[in-house]
Design a protein around this motif. Structure first.
Motif: not given
Length: 154
Positions: A64-65, A109-112, A151-152
């Motif tokens: 998440v970050g 970041t967005r959730l990976l 990617r993030m």
DNA sequence: GCCAACGTTGGC
DNA sequence: GCCAACGTTGGC
């Protein structure tokens, strides 16, 4: 050369938002109670190493970050606190058994999510994805780090 | 709440 | 130093 790590946190305890809201976006990483993870902190982790901030034991586990190691190690005070879930009566202040270091959140970041990580061939070899992996801190290969960060942040 | 798979411990 | 038993992690 910096190294890279994935650090698991239960968001009920300390989420990426909690970390970003802390003074200096920096939190003491309490509660590590395993020798392998402890020894990573004591022997390998350095200030400015990169950290993937991972939420575990929650509805949507995943990265998440992005964060960084912000200090060297010092004794984790929760080991001496009988009120703490991390209390370890066998550890004495004159011989602290458990360590922590500070982690500074850099950005959310967005959730990976874990399912996406597992579905991504480039990440198949990540230590954290190994079956039954239970370490709260795992090393991250630079190739994986760069792939994820690219990617993030794209 | 379940339970697989693990990391750690402790007996030997 | 091995390894079985135990307690725990963490996804589901």
């Amino acid at each position: 050369m910096p190294q890279y790590w994935l650090m698991k946190s239960e968001p009920d305890d300390c989420s990426i938002d909690d970390a970003l809201a802390a003074p200096g976006a920096t939190v003491p990483w309490t509660g590590v109670r395993g020798w392998q993870a402890r020894n990573y902190m004591a022997k390998q982790m350095q200030v400015d190493d990169g950290v993937l901030f991972y939420h575990s034991s929650c509805p949507q586990p995943g990265i998440v970050g992005i964060a960084r190691v912000a200090s060297g190690t010092r004794p984790d005070p929760t080991q001496f606190d009988p009120e703490s879930p991390y209390y370890d009566p066998a550890s004495k202040p004159e011989h602290p058994r458990w360590l922590l270091l500070d982690v500074q959140a850099l950005r959310k970041t967005r959730l990976l999510g874990l399912p996406e990580m597992r579905a991504t061939p480039e990440l198949a070899d990540m230590v954290v994805l190994r079956r039954g992996n239970r370490l709260s801190i795992t090393p991250v290969d630079p190739v994986h780090w760069h792939f994820i960060v690219d990617r993030m942040l794209a």
